[in-house]
Write an enzyme that holds these catalytic residues in place. Structure first.
Site, short mmCIF file in Angstrom:
data_model
loop_
_atom_site.label_atom_id
_atom_site.label_comp_id
_atom_site.label_asym_id
_atom_site.label_seq_id
_atom_site.Cartn_x
_atom_site.Cartn_y
_atom_site.Cartn_z
N ASP A 161 162.58 140.59 75.80
CA ASP A 161 161.96 141.91 75.61
C ASP A 161 161.72 142.02 74.11
O ASP A 161 162.64 142.34 73.35
CB ASP A 161 162.89 143.01 76.11
CG ASP A 161 162.27 144.39 75.95
OD1 ASP A 161 161.05 144.52 76.15
OD2 ASP A 161 163.01 145.33 75.60
N GLU B 160 157.65 139.91 77.72
CA GLU B 160 156.88 141.09 78.09
C GLU B 160 155.56 141.09 77.33
O GLU B 160 155.54 140.90 76.11
CB GLU B 160 157.66 142.37 77.76
CG GLU B 160 156.93 143.63 78.21
CD GLU B 160 157.77 144.86 78.03
OE1 GLU B 160 158.54 145.19 78.94
OE2 GLU B 160 157.65 145.50 76.97
N ASP C 14 167.03 147.39 76.09
CA ASP C 14 166.36 146.13 75.76
C ASP C 14 167.03 144.94 76.46
O ASP C 14 166.36 143.99 76.87
CB ASP C 14 166.36 145.89 74.24
CG ASP C 14 165.88 147.11 73.49
OD1 ASP C 14 164.66 147.23 73.30
OD2 ASP C 14 166.73 147.95 73.13
#
Length: 187
Positions: free
Chosen positions: A7, A68, A141
């Site tokens: 992330d 991501e 996160d």
């Protein structure tokens, strides 16, 4: 399949490794968050993230890195930092000879919760449940990194089958066009 989910973020970069077996069986291997101080130069912060990702690759030996995909936000500084970290992660993965798969936030949310509009708490709750964790990963996160890895474990087989089907369809279409061209010439 072992997946390192990332992330990306410049202040907090979530890292999570998930091992996927057949079907939807997945289990967590490791999770953490790399933090870099906002007062530090961007180059130093990116180097710290790169070093951490290199260390995770060496320690956990993933088969693929799931990152991501950067999406449009109102805060340009946040988008820039996220994009820079994504690029660094892709570079580190490429140098290690690992493929990189990018997933949008809505793809990850839909894979893990069933809804592409799920909130962070819902994603965290489902990651905790799916991976049978004793406690919810914090901060968000960390949970998001695990969610990315789970998403890739579940989506990769389908994406591979779709890619194979596209290749076969292109071959069939090429063969069909050649037969049509030959029939036209024969007339």
């Amino acid at each position: 399949m072992r997946v390192l989910g990332v992330d990306p973020g410049l202040t907090r970069c979530g890292l999570g490794v998930v091992e996927g077996g057949g079907g939807r069986a997945v289990h967590a291997v490791a999770v953490d968050v790399v933090r870099t101080p906002p007062g530090e130069a961007v180059a130093q912060r990116l180097a710290a993230v790169a070093d951490a990702v290199e260390g995770w690759i060496a320690e956990h030996r993933p088969d693929v890195i799931a990152v991501e995909r950067v999406f449009a936000q109102h805060n340009v500084r946040t988008v820039m930092g996220t994009a820079q970290v994504s690029g660094v992660v892709a570079l580190v993965a490429g140098r290690a000879g690992l493929p990189v798969a990018f997933h949008t936030p809505s793809e990850v949310k839909a894979a893990v919760t069933g809804s592409g509009r799920a909130g962070k708490e819902q994603v965290t709750a489902m990651v905790t449940r799916v991976l049978s964790l004793g406690a919810a990963p914090r901060p968000a996160d960390a949970a998001d990194a695990l969610a990315l890895a789970v998403c890739h474990c579940w989506r990769a087989p389908m994406l591979a089958r779709m890619a194979e089907a596209e290749v076969r369809a292109a071959e069939v279409a090429k063969h069909h066009r050649a037969r049509l061209a030959a029939a036209r010439r024969a007339r």
